[in-house]
Design a protein around this motif. Structure first.
Motif, PDB file in Angstrom:
ATOM      1  N   PHE A  20       0.828  -1.186  -0.019  1.00  0.00           N
ATOM      2  CA  PHE A  20      -0.167   0.073   0.001  1.00  0.00           C
ATOM      3  C   PHE A  20       0.583   1.233   0.065  1.00  0.00           C
ATOM      4  O   PHE A  20       0.256   2.346  -0.332  1.00  0.00           O
ATOM      5  CB  PHE A  20      -0.907  -0.090   1.201  1.00  0.00           C
ATOM      6  N   LYS A  24      -0.677   5.779   1.761  1.00  0.00           N
ATOM      7  CA  LYS A  24      -1.918   5.159   2.106  1.00  0.00           C
ATOM      8  C   LYS A  24      -2.372   4.877   3.330  1.00  0.00           C
ATOM      9  O   LYS A  24      -3.387   4.737   3.667  1.00  0.00           O
ATOM     10  CB  LYS A  24      -2.082   4.182   0.801  1.00  0.00           C
ATOM     11  N   MET A  28      -5.940   4.607   5.483  1.00  0.00           N
ATOM     12  CA  MET A  28      -6.824   3.246   5.740  1.00  0.00           C
ATOM     13  C   MET A  28      -7.038   3.362   7.237  1.00  0.00           C
ATOM     14  O   MET A  28      -8.018   2.790   7.495  1.00  0.00           O
ATOM     15  CB  MET A  28      -5.756   2.326   5.313  1.00  0.00           C
TER      16      MET A  28
END
Length: 63
Positions: A20, A24, A28
């Motif tokens: 990821f 990110k 998240m």
């Protein structure tokens, strides 16, 4: 934690970081936190509704 050791958790965290990317992951986690908070609020509402229902039944029994 689920029978996982420190090495396994570090390996999982490293793989998540690779998949990821560093930018990110905070987004998240923020979304996950909001989801958990929403779930807890919903469970609290259900619990309050059940308590109210039990209180009404108890008042009917006493009357």
């Amino acid at each position: 934690m689920f029978g996982l050791g420190v090495q396994e958790l570090l390996l999982i965290a490293f793989i998540i970081l690779l998949v990821f990317g560093g930018r990110k992951i905070p987004e998240m986690m923020k979304g996950l936190g909001k989801g958990v908070k929403s779930f807890k609020d919903g469970m609290k509402e259900v619990d309050d509704d059940l308590k109210d229902l039990n209180d009404k039944k108890e008042k009917q029994r006493q009357a």
